[in-house]
Design a protein around this motif. Sequence first.
Motif, PDB file in Angstrom:
ATOM      1  N   CYS A   1       0.849  -1.146  -0.243  1.00 19.16           N
ATOM      2  CA  CYS A   1       0.005   0.050   0.005  1.00 19.16           C
ATOM      3  C   CYS A   1       0.950   1.228   0.033  1.00 19.16           C
ATOM      4  CB  CYS A   1      -0.927   0.131   1.321  1.00 19.16           C
ATOM      5  SG  CYS A   1      -1.871   1.691   1.478  1.00 19.16           S
TER       6      CYS A   1
ATOM      7  N   GLN B   1      -4.388   8.938  -1.318  1.00 14.44           N
ATOM      8  CA  GLN B   1      -5.537   8.214  -1.933  1.00 14.44           C
ATOM      9  C   GLN B   1      -5.574   6.857  -1.570  1.00 14.44           C
ATOM     10  OE1 GLN B   1      -2.919   9.822  -3.266  1.00 14.44           O
ATOM     11  NE2 GLN B   1      -2.384   9.103  -5.439  1.00 14.44           N
ATOM     12  N   HIS B   2      -4.333   6.262  -0.996  1.00 18.21           N
ATOM     13  CA  HIS B   2      -4.595   5.020  -0.352  1.00 18.21           C
ATOM     14  C   HIS B   2      -4.356   4.813   1.218  1.00 18.21           C
ATOM     15  CE1 HIS B   2      -3.429   3.207  -4.405  1.00 18.21           C
ATOM     16  NE2 HIS B   2      -2.949   4.278  -4.497  1.00 18.21           N
TER      17      HIS B   2
ATOM     18  N   GLN C   1      -3.471  -2.539  -1.196  1.00 21.77           N
ATOM     19  CA  GLN C   1      -3.091  -1.047  -1.697  1.00 21.77           C
ATOM     20  C   GLN C   1      -4.176  -0.107  -0.950  1.00 21.77           C
ATOM     21  OE1 GLN C   1      -2.934  -0.929  -5.880  1.00 21.77           O
ATOM     22  NE2 GLN C   1      -0.750  -1.632  -5.930  1.00 21.77           N
ATOM     23  N   HIS C   2      -4.521  -0.412   0.266  1.00 19.98           N
ATOM     24  CA  HIS C   2      -5.256   0.394   0.930  1.00 19.98           C
ATOM     25  C   HIS C   2      -5.424   0.204   2.378  1.00 19.98           C
ATOM     26  CE1 HIS C   2      -9.282   2.818   1.730  1.00 19.98           C
ATOM     27  NE2 HIS C   2      -9.574   1.597   2.395  1.00 19.98           N
TER      28      HIS C   2
ATOM     29  N   GLU D   1       5.711   2.447   1.628  1.00 20.15           N
ATOM     30  CA  GLU D   1       4.601   1.524   1.529  1.00 20.15           C
ATOM     31  C   GLU D   1       4.494   1.020   2.678  1.00 20.15           C
ATOM     32  OE1 GLU D   1       5.245  -1.542  -1.468  1.00 20.15           O
ATOM     33  OE2 GLU D   1       5.381  -0.289  -3.074  1.00 20.15           O
TER      34      GLU D   1
END
Length: 506
Positions: free
Chosen positions: A177, A182-183, A237-238, A409
Motif C-alpha cells: 500500500c 489516496q491509499h 493497496q488500501h 509502502e
Amino acid sequence: MNSDSWTGQTAYALQAALRLSNERFAEHLGIGVRTVAAWHQKPSLRPKLEMQQLLDTALERASDAERARFAELTSTQPATDPRLTEDPNIVAALEWLDRHARWPPGTSRQRVAERAAAIDPQSLRDRGTRRGWVSQRDVARTLADYYGTASLFTARCGDQLVNTSILTSTDWLDLDCPLVPQHDRLTVASALPEADLQLDEHAADVAVQRLAETLSMNTRMVNSPLYRLLDIAPAAQHLGGSLGVTHFVHYALTMDLLEGELVDAIAAGGPSPMPLRDRYLPDVATVLDLNNRLCSGGVLALTAIARPADPFRGEADYLLLVQERSGSVLNAARRLAVIPKGFHQPLNDVRRDAQVGATLRREMEEELFGRPDIDNTLGQQLSADPMHPSKLSEPMSWLIEQPGRLRMECTGFGLNLVSGNYEFASLIVIDDEDFWTRYGGVVEANWESETLRQYSTTDTDLVTELLTDAAWSNEGLFAMLLGLRRLAQIGGERVKMPPIEWEISE
C-alpha cells in the motif's frame, strides 16, 4: 561547586533550579539539546572540562533564589525527587493514577516517593540483564501457549523458520500500500477521551512501581497524545480504519506494563502468574475487541537505500539499516528493530496526522536525519507545523523535491500480543544512488538507538543469519521479513536473498 565535579545529575539539578525546558537550558548554555538529553539519561556522566566551565558560569549568574533551589536539589540529605512536583509529565501521571485508582489526591505522589527511595538502581540494572537473556523466540512461544490457537505470523527464509507473536490474517499481509493520501485512509472518529477505567489494587501497585523506576533510572516519560485504534480494515493497496485519541500515561501505566510482566515471568523459569495480562488482555477475543480496549501502537519500517557498485564492497545493492534499541526507551528496550520505529501519534493536526505516512515521515526526520525539534521527549512542541517544507532537514527536502526519490509502502498489519499494540509494518525505499553519496554521512540514529547496523541486500548469508537472531523484537522481525519480501519483488538485481514465504500458524 568545583569545576570538575559536575555530573549529569547535578547538571539536571541546575536546569530544574533555573526552571528551564531542555531547549531553553541548552540555549542558556549555548550547547546542543542532545547534550542536555544525555545528562538526563546518564546521571553519572561527567561532562568535559569546557562543559563544566559553562555550568560553573551558569551557576555563578543564577539568582539567589535559583542558587538556593540548586543547593536543596543537590543536598546530600535524602530528598523527594523534584520531578514529583515540577515535571508536568510525572505530575500528569500521578494525577491519572490517583483518579483511576480512586485514591485521594496526592496519594500516588506519596507512594511513588516512598517506593523510589527504596529502589536499588543496581537491582534494576541486574533485572535488565536478566530480561535481555529472554529471546524473541521465548516470547513468541510463551504467548502462543497462553493464547492457544491463534493466527500468528510465521515466515520461512531458505531453511530457516521464524515464529512471531504478531496476530494477523491473510487479508492483512502483502498489502503493498503506497503511503500517499489516496491509499492511506485512516480517519479520526473522535478526539474525546476514552471511557473511564478503574484500577484494582495490583494494577495500581504495579503502576506505582513503574513511576518509581522511571524516576530512579531517569527514564523519559512524556504525556503526549497517542492514537488508539478503534477499527481496522486493511486491504491490498488500501489502509482503512478509524482512530481515537488517548494519552501516553494511560498506555504507560496499563498496557505497556504487560511486556515487563511477561519477560520477568519467562526469566523466572515460568509458568508464572501474569495478573496484568489476565486483567487487560486475557484472550484472543479481547485482543480483537479494539473498540472496547486500549489499543495503541505504531509504525515501523525497513529502510533500504540504493548504493552504487563499489570496488571494495562489490556490486550495486541496497543498504539495510537495523537498530539495537536503547535501554532508556520504554518499548522493546535492548531489542533489535528496523528503523525508523515510533508511536503513531499526532503532532498538531489530529486529522491530518492520522495517516500512517505522516508518522513515518516524522520518524525519518527524528530517527534518521537528527531533527531534535520534533522529538517530543526533548521539549515542548510549539511549532504550528513542524513538518512544514521550510522546516524539513536537507536530506528530507532532497527526497521530496522530485517524485520517485522516496517510496514508502505499508507491507502488512498485525496486533502484537506482547502488549496488544497495533503494528503497521512498512518499507522505505530510496532508489536514487545519489542520496547515499550526498547524505550517507548525516544519517544518524537518535537517543532511542544504542547502535545502528548496516547490511547489504547482496550479502545473503549475513542477512539470513540476522533473521534468526534471538535479540529481535517481535514487531521488528515482522516488519523486517515483510519488508525484505516486498523488496525482493521490486528491487531487481540489487536484491539477492532466498525467497521469504509467510504462513499463518494455527
